[in-house]
Design a protein around this motif. Structure first.
Motif, short mmCIF file in Angstrom:
data_model
loop_
_atom_site.label_atom_id
_atom_site.label_comp_id
_atom_site.label_asym_id
_atom_site.label_seq_id
_atom_site.Cartn_x
_atom_site.Cartn_y
_atom_site.Cartn_z
N SER A 52 0.80 -1.22 0.00
CA SER A 52 0.00 0.00 0.00
C SER A 52 0.84 1.27 0.00
CB SER A 52 -0.93 0.01 1.22
OG SER A 52 -0.18 -0.07 2.42
N ASP A 53 2.14 1.16 0.25
CA ASP A 53 3.01 2.33 0.19
C ASP A 53 3.78 2.42 -1.12
OD1 ASP A 53 4.66 0.21 0.64
OD2 ASP A 53 5.74 1.08 2.33
N GLY A 54 3.32 1.68 -2.15
CA GLY A 54 3.91 1.78 -3.48
C GLY A 54 5.20 1.02 -3.68
N MET A 55 5.49 0.05 -2.81
CA MET A 55 6.74 -0.71 -2.90
C MET A 55 6.54 -2.02 -3.64
SD MET A 55 9.33 0.87 -1.49
CE MET A 55 10.47 -0.46 -1.12
N LEU A 56 7.57 -2.41 -4.42
CA LEU A 56 7.64 -3.71 -5.06
C LEU A 56 8.75 -4.49 -4.36
CD1 LEU A 56 6.33 -5.21 -7.52
CD2 LEU A 56 8.35 -4.53 -8.83
N LEU A 57 8.44 -5.70 -3.86
CA LEU A 57 9.37 -6.50 -3.08
C LEU A 57 9.51 -7.87 -3.71
CD1 LEU A 57 7.63 -5.69 0.31
CD2 LEU A 57 9.69 -4.55 -0.54
N ILE A 58 10.75 -8.35 -3.84
CA ILE A 58 10.98 -9.67 -4.43
C ILE A 58 11.87 -10.50 -3.51
CG2 ILE A 58 11.96 -10.93 -6.38
CD1 ILE A 58 11.25 -8.65 -8.18
N TRP A 59 11.39 -11.72 -3.22
CA TRP A 59 12.18 -12.69 -2.46
C TRP A 59 12.65 -13.79 -3.41
CZ3 TRP A 59 7.99 -10.21 -0.48
CH2 TRP A 59 8.12 -9.61 0.77
N ASP A 60 13.90 -14.24 -3.21
CA ASP A 60 14.48 -15.33 -3.99
C ASP A 60 14.20 -16.64 -3.26
OD1 ASP A 60 15.95 -16.97 -5.57
OD2 ASP A 60 17.88 -15.99 -5.26
N VAL A 95 7.92 2.07 -6.52
CA VAL A 95 7.34 2.21 -7.85
C VAL A 95 6.62 3.55 -8.00
CG1 VAL A 95 5.68 1.24 -9.48
CG2 VAL A 95 7.13 -0.27 -8.12
N CYS A 96 5.84 3.93 -7.00
CA CYS A 96 5.05 5.15 -7.09
C CYS A 96 4.71 5.64 -5.69
CB CYS A 96 3.77 4.91 -7.90
SG CYS A 96 2.69 3.64 -7.20
N LYS A 97 4.13 6.81 -5.62
CA LYS A 97 3.74 7.38 -4.32
C LYS A 97 2.42 6.81 -3.83
CE LYS A 97 6.19 11.76 -4.97
NZ LYS A 97 6.04 13.24 -5.03
N GLY A 98 1.57 6.38 -4.75
CA GLY A 98 0.28 5.81 -4.38
C GLY A 98 0.41 4.34 -4.04
#
Length: 397
Positions: A52-60, A95-98
């Motif tokens: 919800s804070d515009g973050m993209l997270l990737i786990w290996d 990624v974005c502010k939204g």
């Protein structure tokens, strides 16, 4: 000592304020999860989440170890799972502010790379060639999206707001279907980064929450069907993925009840849709208008387009999915449990349930390689379940 009603109200208000404060301090909400589907892209699979804070997270994730963990001692299985989940995300991107509401992997035909597509308040963002960015757990550069897709070309110039709530890719058509907050569905050609159509010229919904593309199936009369769910007079619709025309609006409720037609219809909203791997059966979940304390799950056959079972729930449903290994339907919502259902008859009620680490959950991700499951919650936590639907760990960012 029994509290007076006014004291009890003040006490509950204080607890609610404290919960809100803690939630803000801990982090945001995980709204979308997806696993990489192309096992040839690397020796490891990936879990991607959006928040919800515009973050993209990737786990290996080492899918070979996870698959191997199904054999051998339970201690070995638990230790290997814990080792994987102890890893921090190898990729973080603002990624974005939204807010971001959904994310998906789109494998390339040559098996060398994946496109990541995420969506939210600021439209759709498409990222390509992300694997070279992840080498030995380090991000080499700050990637930029190859395209940023909006429902309207002049969306920001005209100050029109239409967030994208969900996305679904049809590989046979090469089209990405998106659910817009304005009640319409949008169709993009990802390769050309071009809007090629829309669903909902009739404005059947006041807001579209979810879209699900069902690929070609010889047993289903409507090949390349697209299902949409939202708010309004027609919360669940079936469309043709090829010509984008409305095929049918599906009612919500127990239509097998002899008194169904005479009973007053409470307005429902649809938040989630999933289909079985064969594309024959569809499960739907959602809630009742003006309340978050009641919800429903519904099963219908896509070929006959008939509702086969329906069940009201104590809380609204946020996501629902078929789990092939256990032969169950999984649902989560506005409560701290995950519910398991008989995929052939939802009306009998839950066949089992498990506890979650959060009071509310929003998304389910199922690994296509080994049927392990991740559930995204508030406070940026992710609960991890084995293929046997046993919770083993909670992952935070």
């Amino acid at each position: 000592m029994v509290k007076l009603p006014s004291q009890q109200a003040d006490f509950r208000k204080q607890i609610n304020l404290e919960c809100t404060r803690r939630s803000r301090n801990v982090g945001s909400t995980i709204f979308g999860l997806a696993f990489s589907t192309n096992v040839n892209i690397t020796r490891s699979g990936y879990l991607v989440g959006c928040s919800s804070d515009g973050m993209l997270l990737i786990w290996d994730l080492d899918h070979h170890s996870l698959s191997a963990s199904s054999h051998g001692s339970s201690h070995s299985k638990r230790r290997r799972t814990d080792d994987i989940l102890s890893k921090k995300p190898v990729f973080k991107l603002q990624v974005c502010k939204g807010a971001l509401y959904d994310v998906d992997f789109i494998p390339q035909s040559d098996g060398t790379d994946c496109v990541i597509v995420t969506c939210g308040d600021n439209g759709i963002f498409v990222y390509k060639n992300f694997l070279p960015l992840i080498q030995n757990g380090e991000v080499k550069i700050n990637p930029q999206p190859i395209s940023n897709l909006y429902p309207y070309p002049d969306m920001y110039a005209s100050k029109l707001r239409s967030e994208i709530n969900r996305i679904s890719f049809d590989a046979s058509l090469g089209h990405l279907f998106a659910a817009g907050g304005d009640g319409r569905g949008y169709v993009w050609d990802i390769g050309a980064s071009k809007l090629v159509g829309n669903l909902g010229d009739e404005n059947l919904m006041s807001g579209m929450n979810v879209v699900k593309a069902v690929g070609p199936n010889s047993e289903v009369s409507c090949n390349n069907c697209v299902l949409t769910g939202g708010d309004g007079m027609n919360p669940l619709c079936i469309w043709s993925g090829k010509d984008h025309k409305l095929i049918q609006s599906v009612p919500i409720g127990n239509t097998s009840d002899p008194d169904y037609s005479s009973k007053p219809k409470s307005s429902s909203w649809v938040s989630c849709i999933d289909s079985d791997p064969a594309g024959r059966w569809v499960v739907v979940g959602g809630g009742k208008q003006a309340t978050t304390e009641k919800g429903f799950v519904q099963l219908f056959n896509l070929q006959s387009r008939s509702i086969t079972s329906y069940k009201e729930t104590r809380a609204s449903i946020h996501d629902i999915a078929f789990h092939s290994y256990s032969d169950k339907v999984i649902s989560i919502g506005n409560q701290s449990i995950v519910s398991f259902w008989d995929p052939m008859d939802l009306s009998v009620g839950q066949t089992g349930r498990g506890l979650l680490s959060s009071p509310s959950s929003y998304c389910i991700g199922i690994n296509p390689i080994n049927d392990m499951m991740a559930i995204g919650n508030v406070s940026s936590s992710i609960d991890w379940f084995t293929e046997h639907l046993t919770r083993t760990n909670t992952l935070t960012r």
